[in-house]
Design an enzyme around this catalytic site. Sequence first.
Site, PDB file in Angstrom:
ATOM      1  N   HIS A   1       0.840  -1.203   0.000  1.00 40.53           N
ATOM      2  CA  HIS A   1       0.000   0.000   0.000  1.00 40.53           C
ATOM      3  C   HIS A   1       0.876   1.255   0.000  1.00 40.53           C
ATOM      4  O   HIS A   1       1.216   1.798   1.036  1.00 40.53           O
ATOM      5  CB  HIS A   1      -0.891  -0.046   1.245  1.00 40.53           C
TER       6      HIS A   1
ATOM      7  N   HIS B   1       1.442   5.133  -1.920  1.00 40.58           N
ATOM      8  CA  HIS B   1       0.964   6.162  -2.847  1.00 40.58           C
ATOM      9  C   HIS B   1       2.186   6.847  -3.452  1.00 40.58           C
ATOM     10  O   HIS B   1       2.898   7.575  -2.771  1.00 40.58           O
ATOM     11  CB  HIS B   1       0.084   7.176  -2.120  1.00 40.58           C
ATOM     12  N   LEU B   2       2.428   6.575  -4.723  1.00 35.92           N
ATOM     13  CA  LEU B   2       3.603   7.162  -5.381  1.00 35.92           C
ATOM     14  C   LEU B   2       3.264   8.451  -6.126  1.00 35.92           C
ATOM     15  O   LEU B   2       4.155   9.168  -6.579  1.00 35.92           O
ATOM     16  CB  LEU B   2       4.244   6.152  -6.343  1.00 35.92           C
TER      17      LEU B   2
ATOM     18  N   ASP C   1      -8.750   2.552  -3.233  1.00 35.51           N
ATOM     19  CA  ASP C   1      -8.250   3.146  -1.991  1.00 35.51           C
ATOM     20  C   ASP C   1      -8.325   4.675  -1.991  1.00 35.51           C
ATOM     21  O   ASP C   1      -7.996   5.334  -2.961  1.00 35.51           O
ATOM     22  CB  ASP C   1      -6.811   2.741  -1.715  1.00 35.51           C
TER      23      ASP C   1
ATOM     24  N   HIS D   1      -5.527  -1.144   5.682  1.00 38.09           N
ATOM     25  CA  HIS D   1      -5.370  -0.399   6.939  1.00 38.09           C
ATOM     26  C   HIS D   1      -6.455  -0.612   7.992  1.00 38.09           C
ATOM     27  O   HIS D   1      -7.198   0.309   8.336  1.00 38.09           O
ATOM     28  CB  HIS D   1      -5.190   1.098   6.676  1.00 38.09           C
TER      29      HIS D   1
ATOM     30  N   ASN E   1      -6.386   8.898   7.246  1.00 38.96           N
ATOM     31  CA  ASN E   1      -7.635   8.178   7.013  1.00 38.96           C
ATOM     32  C   ASN E   1      -7.339   6.710   6.717  1.00 38.96           C
ATOM     33  O   ASN E   1      -6.638   6.421   5.755  1.00 38.96           O
ATOM     34  CB  ASN E   1      -8.360   8.813   5.808  1.00 38.96           C
TER      35      ASN E   1
ATOM     36  N   ASP F   1       0.796   2.474   3.739  1.00 42.46           N
ATOM     37  CA  ASP F   1      -0.096   3.577   3.342  1.00 42.46           C
ATOM     38  C   ASP F   1       0.694   4.890   3.248  1.00 42.46           C
ATOM     39  O   ASP F   1       0.198   5.959   3.609  1.00 42.46           O
ATOM     40  CB  ASP F   1      -1.299   3.717   4.276  1.00 42.46           C
TER      41      ASP F   1
HETATM   42 ZN   LIG Z   1      -7.041   3.937   2.204  1.00 39.91          ZN
END
Ligand SMILES: [Zn+2]
Lengths: 317, 430
Positions: free
Chosen positions: B57, B59-60, B151, B231, B277, B304
Amino acid sequence: MKKHLVSAHDLTAEDAVLVLDTAKELAQVSDRPVKKLPTLRGRTVVNLFFEDSTRTRISFEAASKRLSADVINFSAKGSSVSKGESLKDTAQTLQSMGADAVVIRHGSSGAPYLLATKNWIDAIVINAGDGTHEHPTQALLDAYTIRKHLKNNEGDLKGLKIAIVGDILHSRVARSNAILLKTLGATPIMVAPPTLLPVGIDSWNGEYSYDLDEVLPKVDAVMMLRVQQERMNAAYFPTTREYSRNFGLNAQRLKTMQKHALVLHPGPMNRGMEITAEVADSTNSVVIEQVANGVSVRMAVLYLLLGGTNNESGENN
Amino acid sequence: MSILLKNGSLKGEKNVDILIEKDLIVKVAPGNSIKDDKAEVFDLTGLIVLPGLVDLHTHLREPGREDAETVATGSAAAARGGFTAVHAMANTLPVADTAGVVEQVWNLGRKVGLVDVYPVGAVTVGLKGENLAELSAMAESTARVRIFSDDGFCVSDSILMRRALEYVKAFDGVIAQHAQDPRLTQNAQMNESELSGKLGLTGWPAVAEEAIVARDVLLTEHVKSKLHICHASTAGTVEILRWAKEKKVNVTAEVTPHHLFLSEVHCQSYDAKFKVNPPLRTDKDIQELRKALAQGVIDVVATDHAPHPTEDKEGEWSSSSFGMTGLETALSVVATAMVETKLMSWSDVARVMSEKPAEIGQLSDHGRPIAENELANLCIVDPKASWKVDAHDTHSLSSNNPFHDMTLKSKVVHTIFRGKFTMKSGQVQK
Ligand SMILES: [Zn+2]
């Protein structure tokens, strides 16, 4: 006293009584033909309002001017200031303008706290209402009003029971009042339908009830909170009529209260919704007086925080 | 040139020498037993050798938000954190909801070459929760997508979630759900609790997560598919997962390092670096999440990692963005929360941060045993290190790390990706 007034928690019982006593002294200024003291001459108070509130702004403005401070009104509403960084930018602008005090009203809970703690400015910060968090000067003016009528304008509020009725969940007035009333020895009782009480209300200082009729006879004062238009369409209660029937203060209910009991409302009122015109204009109502007391209490706060007296941190600005 | 790693502790269990040639481990033998004059030798005495970490998980942000992170900077942060593979979340601009976008991300990752970047495909077009994206096209693309997730948003519509779960069975895919009932969390800012009431911040109740987890577990059982819960953040979610696993429902779950370590109390500062979140929860939730991870009820740790530019994180709480960076601190946080507390061993860490995540992502090159003829993907950790996090000392483009100024135990020292150091003695090898 602490340097800033961000939360009612910033005030000890002694601090709060000092503010009320100072307000009592300063109230006399308002009765003079020349309503001005030279105390804050040369000091700059900025009213930084990110949210419209003419009433609160005018009250602070009058308070500052009666103490001879220079007042700058900085209305940030509707401008580009909707995104984060700008609070910092604005703060730094005020810093370079030499603000001694910033009175901040903001739609986002915690904004005054950030302003007071982030080292962006040296000025003292006074919270004039932030989101659904707090509004400490409103609580002070309510306490002042109650004390004046029920405690001979002296000391604390020990032994009094005060009902706070309405949208507790979203009310900054309720939060600050619950804290300050407790600090001053009174017992706040939150009254609302369960949908308008926050999760964790059981652990707040004080009591709560879903039944206004059961509470009214035992309290010394009742504060009616304004029901915001947006709550009416969000399933917090079925209809405004049902709300009004269960939680509105009308003449009939007023009769069940003790003779000396006061009716307060932070304004503006929805007449016919949470309070009837008859009650608002009754002899028990101190709503009009609250406005005048607001100026005195805000003068006291500015005087004590900016005047440099009794300042623990030793900072005289 | 070959690499000889001498006397490292294999998952904290026994000391070994590891000889690497090209991209392969060619020999594993007892500590200080291999001699090789031609190899570059590293003494790993006192260090722990783990398989390269795998993040499910991440985020790039590329394409679209290159001001927050790029595949290159995110890969560097990952290498520094001991990762050799990351899964790039689909909420880019454009959204990774077509074969074209997932292949673009896949190729960017290969070009950078610091970690394997596996794109996660969106479940619905534009993450809008209305129409299924072309899942099978993404599965069949060169990016070979197996994990699908909206997501950031929950696939809240029950029938759409059912269809997605059914549809991915055709190519053995898994739906990774961001469990959040949207109606119960309108404008939500932090965990709903006594504290949210006091701070005047709109509450994000645990039930908004748990209701979706419960529904999706039941749907997954009904259509006999595979579900992954992103998550997990509440004690109640743990309880539902425990029940689901007892019933042999095919569900896996992740927990983030921050949910294992930080509680809602941090929100009192109104410092938006703690805004995330799902939100930070209570100490009780933290204890239950830790226990569940140790017991395998929660399968993996996933970061995350959610980079945001400073201007989106330093203002008022309610207008700030949700999310925290985490690639560089993940291993240390897990070590501090789980190993220092004796809840888990280093071999458990290998399981939850490498082996299991690789299994869920169906990666054949990662999370493998450290043995002869396996790819040399390794994460080498100093278990005695104690260090203070500096959010600004980062390879990420963003510095919204909530652990700033906190002291963590253990630190990744070297990362080896396909036989090459991507980090050597703390220095990322770009
Ligand atoms: Zn999420």
